[in-house]
Scaffold this active site. Structure first.
Site, mmCIF file in Angstrom:
data_model
loop_
_atom_site.group_PDB
_atom_site.id
_atom_site.type_symbol
_atom_site.label_atom_id
_atom_site.label_comp_id
_atom_site.label_asym_id
_atom_site.label_seq_id
_atom_site.Cartn_x
_atom_site.Cartn_y
_atom_site.Cartn_z
ATOM 1 N N SER A 102 -16.328 9.479 -6.930
ATOM 2 C CA SER A 102 -15.829 7.547 -6.845
ATOM 3 C C SER A 102 -15.752 7.606 -5.493
ATOM 4 O O SER A 102 -15.297 6.432 -4.322
ATOM 5 C CB SER A 102 -15.381 7.004 -7.738
ATOM 6 O OG SER A 102 -16.138 7.477 -8.786
ATOM 7 N N GLY A 103 -15.283 8.711 -4.829
ATOM 8 C CA GLY A 103 -14.367 8.585 -3.265
ATOM 9 C C GLY A 103 -12.798 9.398 -3.127
ATOM 10 O O GLY A 103 -12.562 9.116 -2.880
ATOM 11 N N THR A 104 -12.458 10.397 -4.341
ATOM 12 C CA THR A 104 -11.215 10.405 -4.529
ATOM 13 C C THR A 104 -11.006 11.413 -2.896
ATOM 14 O O THR A 104 -9.741 11.050 -3.127
ATOM 15 C CB THR A 104 -11.188 11.402 -5.804
ATOM 16 O OG1 THR A 104 -12.122 11.159 -7.102
ATOM 17 C CG2 THR A 104 -9.776 11.742 -6.668
ATOM 18 N N HIS B 137 -7.400 10.694 -12.704
ATOM 19 C CA HIS B 137 -8.905 10.375 -13.536
ATOM 20 C C HIS B 137 -7.792 10.146 -15.130
ATOM 21 O O HIS B 137 -9.237 9.055 -15.264
ATOM 22 C CB HIS B 137 -9.816 11.649 -13.102
ATOM 23 C CG HIS B 137 -9.971 11.710 -12.234
ATOM 24 N ND1 HIS B 137 -10.330 11.069 -11.275
ATOM 25 C CD2 HIS B 137 -9.999 13.223 -11.972
ATOM 26 C CE1 HIS B 137 -10.847 11.898 -10.357
ATOM 27 N NE2 HIS B 137 -10.756 13.284 -10.807
ATOM 28 N N SER C 225 -23.450 11.993 -8.549
ATOM 29 C CA SER C 225 -23.015 12.845 -7.705
ATOM 30 C C SER C 225 -22.319 13.864 -8.259
ATOM 31 O O SER C 225 -21.791 15.075 -8.300
ATOM 32 C CB SER C 225 -21.595 12.432 -7.120
ATOM 33 O OG SER C 225 -20.833 13.295 -6.202
ATOM 34 N N TYR D 242 -16.435 2.226 -3.024
ATOM 35 C CA TYR D 242 -16.787 3.286 -1.804
ATOM 36 C C TYR D 242 -18.173 2.495 -0.719
ATOM 37 O O TYR D 242 -17.953 2.681 0.305
ATOM 38 C CB TYR D 242 -17.562 4.146 -3.199
ATOM 39 C CG TYR D 242 -17.778 5.780 -2.242
ATOM 40 C CD1 TYR D 242 -17.362 6.475 -1.849
ATOM 41 C CD2 TYR D 242 -19.007 5.397 -1.508
ATOM 42 C CE1 TYR D 242 -17.800 7.576 -1.036
ATOM 43 C CE2 TYR D 242 -19.744 6.325 -0.703
ATOM 44 C CZ TYR D 242 -19.067 7.428 -0.986
ATOM 45 O OH TYR D 242 -19.325 8.564 0.131
HETATM 46 P P1 A3P Z 1 -21.865 12.055 -3.073
HETATM 47 O O1 A3P Z 1 -21.946 13.806 -3.964
HETATM 48 O O2 A3P Z 1 -22.813 11.258 -3.369
HETATM 49 O O3 A3P Z 1 -22.158 13.208 -1.904
HETATM 50 P P2 A3P Z 1 -14.850 13.030 -5.404
HETATM 51 O O4 A3P Z 1 -14.513 12.675 -3.843
HETATM 52 O O5 A3P Z 1 -14.297 11.535 -6.500
HETATM 53 O O6 A3P Z 1 -15.453 14.310 -5.389
HETATM 54 O O7 A3P Z 1 -16.555 12.416 -4.281
HETATM 55 C C1 A3P Z 1 -17.455 13.376 -4.057
HETATM 56 C C2 A3P Z 1 -18.042 12.343 -3.399
HETATM 57 O O8 A3P Z 1 -16.989 11.344 -2.349
HETATM 58 C C3 A3P Z 1 -19.308 12.731 -3.528
HETATM 59 O O9 A3P Z 1 -21.008 12.042 -2.453
HETATM 60 C C4 A3P Z 1 -19.161 13.267 -1.499
HETATM 61 O O10 A3P Z 1 -20.484 13.544 -0.558
HETATM 62 C C5 A3P Z 1 -18.302 11.706 -0.945
HETATM 63 N N1 A3P Z 1 -17.513 12.234 -0.188
HETATM 64 C C6 A3P Z 1 -16.340 13.312 -0.056
HETATM 65 N N2 A3P Z 1 -15.740 12.933 1.092
HETATM 66 C C7 A3P Z 1 -16.193 11.939 1.382
HETATM 67 C C8 A3P Z 1 -15.884 10.870 2.801
HETATM 68 N N3 A3P Z 1 -14.924 11.751 3.990
HETATM 69 N N4 A3P Z 1 -16.844 9.725 3.300
HETATM 70 C C9 A3P Z 1 -16.952 9.281 2.803
HETATM 71 N N5 A3P Z 1 -17.753 9.407 1.195
HETATM 72 C C10 A3P Z 1 -17.330 11.563 0.909
#
Ligand code: A3P
Length: 279
Positions: free
Chosen positions: A25-27, A87, A117, A179
């Site tokens: 979700s943008g962790t 989480h 994702s 996000y």
């Molecule tokens: P996508 O698979 O849609 O590209 P998490 O960090 O919770 O594991 O989530 C991963 C998702 O956040 C992935 O999405 C990833 O590409 C995106 N993500 C990772 N770093 C990011 C950043 N700096 N800004 C925006 N999205 C990012």
């Protein structure tokens, strides 16, 4: 089990900052931002440890790192304010955390994008814990399970609502972020996070452009292109590059049928009805 040990043994400090989310979700993004905001006096942007370290090695997960290694880890040496991630749903957080005055940042994402994702992430890392011998769930099978709420850390709607309700009850303690809002206006959210954790940007910092600098340092493109994030692993076998796939809003449209999207709309209407949460 790490989750139970975390629940039983974690002792929160009022100065702690916890980042909570459903996986994918943008962790990673929030970890980078949180670390940069909190440590902006210690490290200038061009000397940031983020340039050589994956964000998951700067802000560690309680259940996937500390309590995965030890039943009762000594967290006394973690630099304060201690930054942690989890989480776990709000309903399952240790009572010590709930009773403390620590700050909780929550980030959520459109569930369809989160689903896509996660699917891509699991495929890339070959993580199918419930399916031995490398057998992979079909896309339809995985989507059905998602719609039934069969998901790591519980149904996403319970996860979202737990933190959403907590943020309404206790807005000084729980900040609920989306996000999509962060993508649309990262600078606004960077300032909001800094204020929320009690470290607002000063006028001088704002004038010097620090909010924009931090936002750019933590942007998808910047982090994705760093050598450290193109290679390497964290938490054992998770590939760093699997954390930076597309970073788009609405990528689900490339994977899900309109009927699947309709099914999700119906689920969201039912599960979120009665709450003021709009996704
Ligand atoms: P996508 O698979 O849609 O590209 P998490 O960090 O919770 O594991 O989530 C991963 C998702 O956040 C992935 O999405 C990833 O590409 C995106 N993500 C990772 N770093 C990011 C950043 N700096 N800004 C925006 N999205 C990012």
């Amino acid at each position: 089990h790490p989750l139970l040990c975390f629940q039983r043994n974690f002792k929160a400090l009022d100065t702690d900052v916890l980042l909570a989310s459903v996986p994918k979700s943008g962790t990673t993004w929030l970890k980078a931002l949180l670390f940069s905001i909190v440590n902006r006096v210690r490290f200038s942007v061009d000397q940031s440890p983020l340039l050589a370290t994956n964000p998951h090695r700067l802000v560690f997960s309680l259940e996937c790192f500390y309590y995965a290694k030890h039943d009762n880890p000594d967290l006394g040496n973690v630099a304060q304010p201690r930054l942690f991630s989890t989480h776990l749903p709000h309903q399952a957080l240790p009572s010590s955390l709930i009773e403390s005055n620590c700050k909780i940042l929550y980030v959520c994402r459109n569930p369809l994008d989160q689903f896509v994702s996660e699917r891509q992430f699991l495929l890339k890392n070959r993580l199918w814990p419930d399916k031995p011998y490398g057998e992979v769930l079909s896309f339809d099978e995985a989507f059905d399970m998602f719609c039934d709420g069969v998901q790591a850390f519980g149904p996403f709607w319970d996860h979202l609502l737990g933190y959403w309700n907590a943020s309404l009850e206790n807005p000084d303690r729980v900040l609920f972020l989306k996000y999509e809002d962060m993508k649309r206006d990262p600078l606004l959210k960077v300032k909001k996070i800094a204020e929320f954790i009690g470290l607002p940007f000063t006028e001088e910092e704002e004038k010097a452009g620090l909010v924009g600098d931090i936002s750019r340092l933590c942007s998808f493109k910047k982090l994705k292109d760093l050598e450290i994030n193109k290679n390497g692993v964290h938490y054992g076998s998770v590939k760093n590059n699997s954390l930076f796939r597309k970073g788009d809003i609405g990528d689900w449209q490339n994977y899900l049928t309109p009927a699947m999207a309709e099914q999700m709309k119906t689920i969201l209407e039912a599960k979120l009805s009665g709450s003021s949460l709009i996704l």
